[in-house]
Design an enzyme around this catalytic site. Structure first.
Site, PDB file in Angstrom:
ATOM      1  CG  HIS A 185      16.445  68.998  62.658  1.00 62.89           C
ATOM      2  ND1 HIS A 185      16.112  69.933  63.608  1.00 62.89           N
ATOM      3  CD2 HIS A 185      16.791  67.879  63.336  1.00 62.89           C
ATOM      4  CE1 HIS A 185      16.244  69.396  64.818  1.00 62.89           C
ATOM      5  NE2 HIS A 185      16.663  68.157  64.686  1.00 62.89           N
ATOM      6  CE  LYS A 243      23.448  69.628  67.941  1.00 62.08           C
ATOM      7  NZ  LYS A 243      22.735  68.449  68.268  1.00 62.08           N
ATOM      8  CB  SER A 255      15.702  70.858  69.494  1.00 62.22           C
ATOM      9  OG  SER A 255      15.744  70.351  68.178  1.00 62.22           O
TER      10      SER A 255
HETATM   11  P1  AMP Z   1      17.592  65.393  66.869  1.00 65.30           P
HETATM   12  O1  AMP Z   1      16.275  65.960  66.452  1.00 65.30           O
HETATM   13  O2  AMP Z   1      18.350  66.240  67.823  1.00 65.30           O
HETATM   14  O3  AMP Z   1      17.483  63.944  67.278  1.00 65.30           O
HETATM   15  O4  AMP Z   1      18.502  65.380  65.567  1.00 65.30           O
HETATM   16  C1  AMP Z   1      18.073  64.736  64.391  1.00 65.30           C
HETATM   17  C2  AMP Z   1      19.222  64.675  63.416  1.00 65.30           C
HETATM   18  O5  AMP Z   1      19.636  66.001  63.085  1.00 65.30           O
HETATM   19  C3  AMP Z   1      20.453  63.958  63.989  1.00 65.30           C
HETATM   20  O6  AMP Z   1      21.030  63.147  62.970  1.00 65.30           O
HETATM   21  C4  AMP Z   1      21.353  65.110  64.365  1.00 65.30           C
HETATM   22  O7  AMP Z   1      22.720  64.775  64.359  1.00 65.30           O
HETATM   23  C5  AMP Z   1      21.026  66.117  63.282  1.00 65.30           C
HETATM   24  N1  AMP Z   1      21.373  67.477  63.737  1.00 65.30           N
HETATM   25  C6  AMP Z   1      20.990  68.092  64.875  1.00 65.30           C
HETATM   26  N2  AMP Z   1      21.549  69.314  64.977  1.00 65.30           N
HETATM   27  C7  AMP Z   1      22.309  69.486  63.867  1.00 65.30           C
HETATM   28  C8  AMP Z   1      23.155  70.544  63.387  1.00 65.30           C
HETATM   29  N3  AMP Z   1      23.329  71.667  64.061  1.00 65.30           N
HETATM   30  N4  AMP Z   1      23.782  70.353  62.203  1.00 65.30           N
HETATM   31  C9  AMP Z   1      23.622  69.198  61.507  1.00 65.30           C
HETATM   32  N5  AMP Z   1      22.836  68.174  61.895  1.00 65.30           N
HETATM   33  C10 AMP Z   1      22.195  68.309  63.066  1.00 65.30           C
END
Ligand code: AMP
Length: 258
Positions: A37, A149, A186
């Site tokens: 993030h 991802k 997460s």
């Molecule tokens: P989330 O909180 O899981 O909904 O993710 C929020 C954003 O962070 C989304 O655009 C995900 O693709 C990105 N994201 C989550 N994990 C990673 C990671 N390991 N590397 C890069 N971006 C990530």
């Protein structure tokens, strides 16, 4: 940095910034922030003048029996991290603030959402496109930042932006991994040490595919089969799907080109 929980306050803060001629960036997240993030937020800070990080565990994108209740949450820690990076706003609305009690309008992308994660998580992408549309309407960002991802999510959101002529550019950024290759997530918090070790089978199966392609293999099914067998050799792993498809339209490939 401002911590904002109401849509009205959010609009006010963004309007002020826009009146000052600032370029607006949005990073949508479900919180419990990690370096993946943070890489998106850092890039948003570089590319825009006013950065909104939304933190909202969106019930619409969770199916029945999924982990909506258990999903890890720590707004205090998240806000501190965002503040340290230098973003301008954390927007962390309640479910009631976001949807009210009578929400009945959805945004749905067809075609791209029927396969891959769309097939194993029915309704998931409808929840994603609906909440991201709402965030786009609230913030009206010039640029919005997402991680590769969630590759299908990026393809679906780009299609939504194109089909609905939304005035925002989607920026997709590389996966941030642990030193041993596990993608940061997460949800890694759910893994005990054995499962954490076993989870590496995913990254290793991608490396196996890369090696086969490097050696000249172009038949998608042969590569896919070897990945499936490799993942199945890990007793703790259960496969939802393994597919090889083109990056833009997510159509399955028979022969790899380029
Ligand atoms: P989330 O909180 O899981 O909904 O993710 C929020 C954003 O962070 C989304 O655009 C995900 O693709 C990105 N994201 C989550 N994990 C990673 C990671 N390991 N590397 C890069 N971006 C990530």
């Amino acid at each position: 940095m401002e911590l904002i929980t109401s849509k009205q306050e959010l609009r006010k803060a963004v309007n002020r910034a826009r009146q000052e001629g600032k370029k607006i960036g949005l990073v949508p997240t479900m919180g419990y922030l990690h370096r993946g993030h943070l890489s998106l937020i850092e890039r948003a800070i570089k590319d825009t003048d006013f950065v909104v990080v939304s933190i909202f565990v969106n019930p619409l994108q969770f199916g029945a029996g999924e982990d909506y209740e258990e999903y890890p949450r720590d707004l205090r820690r998240d806000s501190k991290l965002v503040e340290e990076l230098g973003a301008d706003v954390v927007f962390a609305p309640s479910v009631e603030e976001m949807y009210g009690s009578d929400h009945g309008t959805y945004v749905e992308v067809f075609g791209l959402t029927e396969r891959l994660c769309g097939a194993s998580r029915p309704g998931h992408f409808k929840g994603v496109t609906t909440v991201v549309s709402k965030l786009f309407n609230l913030v009206q960002p010039d640029l919005a930042f997402f991680g590769q991802k969630d590759a299908q999510q990026v393809a679906v959101l780009k299609k939504m932006v194109k089909d609905l002529d939304l005035p925002v550019e989607i920026i997709a950024l590389p996966i941030v991994r642990e030193e041993d290759g596990l993608a940061l997530s997460s949800r890694n918090k759910y893994l005990n040490s054995k499962e954490r070790e076993a989870a590496l089978v995913l990254f290793k199966s991608l490396q196996l595919a890369e090696k086969l392609i490097g050696e000249g293999e172009r038949q998608a099914e042969k590569i896919r089969r070897q990945m499936v067998d490799f993942i199945n050799s890990e007793p703790l792993a259960n496969i939802d799907y393994v597919e090889i498809c083109s990056v833009d339209d997510l159509k399955p490939l028979k022969v790899l080109k380029g």
